[in-house]
Enzyme design. Sequence first.
Site, PDB file in Angstrom:
ATOM      1  CG  ASN A   1      -2.063  -1.173   1.094  1.00  0.00           C
ATOM      2  OD1 ASN A   1      -2.054  -1.724   0.290  1.00  0.00           O
ATOM      3  ND2 ASN A   1      -2.776  -1.124   2.594  1.00  0.00           N
TER       4      ASN A   1
ATOM      5  CG  HIS B   1       4.032  -1.684  -5.051  1.00  0.00           C
ATOM      6  ND1 HIS B   1       2.731  -2.277  -5.075  1.00  0.00           N
ATOM      7  CD2 HIS B   1       4.655  -2.654  -5.467  1.00  0.00           C
ATOM      8  CE1 HIS B   1       3.137  -3.719  -5.296  1.00  0.00           C
ATOM      9  NE2 HIS B   1       4.307  -3.985  -5.872  1.00  0.00           N
TER      10      HIS B   1
ATOM     11  CB  THR C   1      -2.640  -9.052  -1.287  1.00  0.00           C
ATOM     12  OG1 THR C   1      -2.565  -8.514  -2.827  1.00  0.00           O
ATOM     13  CG2 THR C   1      -2.313  -9.975  -0.119  1.00  0.00           C
TER      14      THR C   1
ATOM     15  CG  ASN D   1      -8.764 -11.917   1.152  1.00  0.00           C
ATOM     16  OD1 ASN D   1     -10.038 -11.256   0.527  1.00  0.00           O
ATOM     17  ND2 ASN D   1      -7.670 -11.031  -0.181  1.00  0.00           N
TER      18      ASN D   1
ATOM     19  CD  GLU E   1     -12.535 -11.781  -3.218  1.00  0.00           C
ATOM     20  OE1 GLU E   1     -13.400 -11.042  -3.862  1.00  0.00           O
ATOM     21  OE2 GLU E   1     -12.094 -11.209  -4.321  1.00  0.00           O
TER      22      GLU E   1
ATOM     23  CB  ALA F   1      -8.433  -6.916   7.250  1.00  0.00           C
TER      24      ALA F   1
END
Length: 244
Positions: free
Chosen positions: A105, A122, A191, A216, A218, A234
């Site tokens: 993030n 990132h 993620t 997560n 999913e 989360a």
Amino acid sequence: MLTQMSSLESARASIAQARSVAVLTGAGISQESGIPTFRGPGGLWRNFRAEDLATPEAFARDPQLVWEWYAWRRGIIAQAQPNAAHHALAEWEPRVESFLLITQNVDGLHDRAGSQKLAKLHGDIWQVLCTRCGRRERNELVPLEPLPPRCLCGAIQRPDIVWFGEALPTEVWQQAVEATAHAQVFLVVGTSAIVHPAASLPAMAREAGAVLIEVNFEPTPLSALADLSFRGKAGELLPALLGA
Ligand code: BJW
Ligand code: ZN
């Protein structure tokens, strides 16, 4: 639910024993703070996908358009607060001998929650980079003016963010790989685990012997690999897993 309950106990036991831990977070950890994820609902901006905008080619073609996307996101992030998941990770850090929070993030919410052992793979949305002289600076203006922002040298600045096709910052990546190789517990949170090289870290950890735990909404490509995989938010699961 009974299985999720007993898995929770098992995850809590691994977590309590671990002396070395690495965590990988993605956009899902900031979803409950009101920040849209990249690939979920609300992830589109004016019908563009992240893959259309987060590239050097897109910026070269239309810096104004790419900057408008970042300015929109900066406006949302500036209003957002870290949530219970960011706080649970910040509180876990001082309890473990060797700890690294590896994040994809760029929103800065881990810093704001108090995390210190942090590897930002990132980049950072509040940092800009000159396209000509390479000078970096912080820019926390919201709204952002002028757009695009300019360096002292007169050239256009870009977000100091890693776009598709660009290399991750070498030292940060090395630090992440090292922590991954030594982790007894590797926790992955929010993620989709499709963007590399970040997405390769959990498998690396598993091969090196870590207990791999996923949180997560999913299933993801990692779910089959994980020792324990939790479905849910989360902000609810991390306090339950990490709470002292
Ligand atoms: C919740 C939740 C809640 C929601 N609770 N959960 C094959 C192998 C290796 C590499 C490649 C490959 N094919 C192509 C590549 C290259 C490419 C890549 O991986 N592409 C993929 C799309 C296939 N990778 C790169 O280009 C990287 N660089 C590189 O490889 O360089 C090589 C090189 C070496 C030497 C010299 C030169 C080059 C760079 C990747 C940079 C990624 N950048 C971005 C955008 C910029 C940052 C920004 O603007 O913010 O980073 S892309 C975007 O995706 C962003 C994110 O960090 C990243 C990951 O997304 P994330 O975090 O996983 O978010 P989502 O939305 O996908 O998922 C959210 C998840 O949360 C979902 O699963 C939800 O279910 C869940 N969730 N709410 C719990 N409340
Ligand atoms: Zn410059």
